[in-house]
Enzyme design. Sequence first.
Site, mmCIF file in Angstrom:
data_model
loop_
_atom_site.group_PDB
_atom_site.id
_atom_site.type_symbol
_atom_site.label_atom_id
_atom_site.label_comp_id
_atom_site.label_asym_id
_atom_site.label_seq_id
_atom_site.Cartn_x
_atom_site.Cartn_y
_atom_site.Cartn_z
ATOM 1 N N ASP A 148 0.728 -1.083 0.031
ATOM 2 C CA ASP A 148 -0.042 -0.078 0.250
ATOM 3 C C ASP A 148 0.904 1.092 -0.036
ATOM 4 O OD1 ASP A 148 0.962 -0.325 2.595
ATOM 5 O OD2 ASP A 148 -1.066 -0.675 3.544
ATOM 6 N N ASP A 200 -7.620 -2.384 14.069
ATOM 7 C CA ASP A 200 -8.979 -2.719 13.640
ATOM 8 C C ASP A 200 -9.317 -3.943 12.773
ATOM 9 O OD1 ASP A 200 -8.171 -1.677 11.517
ATOM 10 O OD2 ASP A 200 -9.333 -0.118 11.293
ATOM 11 N N GLU A 257 -9.624 -1.798 5.281
ATOM 12 C CA GLU A 257 -10.374 -1.463 6.379
ATOM 13 C C GLU A 257 -11.809 -2.291 6.517
ATOM 14 O OE1 GLU A 257 -8.662 0.330 8.432
ATOM 15 O OE2 GLU A 257 -8.270 2.322 7.838
ATOM 16 N N HIS A 305 -7.390 -4.521 10.094
ATOM 17 C CA HIS A 305 -7.005 -4.239 8.567
ATOM 18 C C HIS A 305 -5.807 -5.060 8.438
ATOM 19 C CE1 HIS A 305 -4.931 -0.068 9.560
ATOM 20 N NE2 HIS A 305 -4.146 -1.215 9.287
HETATM 21 C C1 GLP Z 1 -0.523 0.513 8.539
HETATM 22 C C2 GLP Z 1 -0.207 -0.297 7.244
HETATM 23 C C3 GLP Z 1 -0.555 -1.718 7.512
HETATM 24 C C4 GLP Z 1 0.081 -2.208 8.719
HETATM 25 C C5 GLP Z 1 -0.308 -1.354 10.081
HETATM 26 C C6 GLP Z 1 0.049 -1.926 11.322
HETATM 27 O O1 GLP Z 1 -1.929 0.807 8.387
HETATM 28 N N1 GLP Z 1 -0.977 0.048 6.174
HETATM 29 O O2 GLP Z 1 0.133 -2.517 6.367
HETATM 30 O O3 GLP Z 1 -0.105 -3.685 9.139
HETATM 31 O O4 GLP Z 1 0.004 -0.103 9.810
HETATM 32 O O5 GLP Z 1 1.462 -1.275 11.653
HETATM 33 P P1 GLP Z 1 2.194 -1.411 12.978
HETATM 34 O O6 GLP Z 1 2.971 -2.945 12.539
HETATM 35 O O7 GLP Z 1 3.143 -0.386 12.812
HETATM 36 O O8 GLP Z 1 1.499 -1.980 13.954
#
Ligand code: GLP
Length: 236
Positions: A66, A134, A141, A136
């Site tokens: 992404d 959440d 989402e 995702h």
């Molecule tokens: C963002 C990314 C996700 C990732 C999430 C969790 O939202 N788009 O791909 O999994 O962060 O991040 P973290 O690993 O910092 O908790």
Amino acid sequence: MKIVYLEKTEIEKEIAQVFIDEIKKNPSCVLGFATGSSPLGIYKNLIDANKKGEVSFKNVTSFNLDEYIGLNENNDQSYRYYMNNNFFKYIDIDIKNTHVPSAFVKTNEEAQKYDEMIKKMGGIDVQLLGLGSDGHIAFNEPGTSFDSLTHIVDLTEQTIKDNSRFFNRIEDVPTQACTMGLKSIMNAKKVVLIATGKSKKGVIDRLVKGEFSEDLPVSILEKHDNATIYVDKELK
Ligand code: GLP
């Protein structure tokens, strides 16, 4: 789908090993990478393995999950910047073979060209995922269709709040992203997900209880026959 509980450092080693084994099996494999704070330890292990000559990324192609809409690669909050500066610049991958969804797509039709590119390369052999608090995965989402391909998404308030820790001000967090869809992710031959950090506990509990719904995007992995969810032992 399989759930495995391990210490965080063990998870980072194990997932790095999955990538190393894949590259050893097929040096021209296609790998799917993720951003966020959770994958950093995995990348560190891979950088070390590359430095020691244990593995080479010379012929590897990569696709990231992404990107924030509107942030160019020089913006230190863009996911392209993250990948270049936390991983790619330390390994022998050819930067031309690395792909991140465009921050400047205007339509979903344009966004879906990303899926076509992946298909042309033969599909993703191993896809790494993190997990949002959440539920995702990538930026899909709650409520995203299980049939979604790469598309533009409006980020939820929760995600904007979670990710604001990386920005100076919450107002600076982009409100949209371009993300691989849930179907795009399911097309990967193998999926490995890292779930660490207390904020993921609620979502993991729902997954363990067997919830399967578009309200819990990660639950689509229950239908993947080669997906492993690596959960921090502390979240058990
Ligand atoms: C963002 C990314 C996700 C990732 C999430 C969790 O939202 N788009 O791909 O999994 O962060 O991040 P973290 O690993 O910092 O908790």
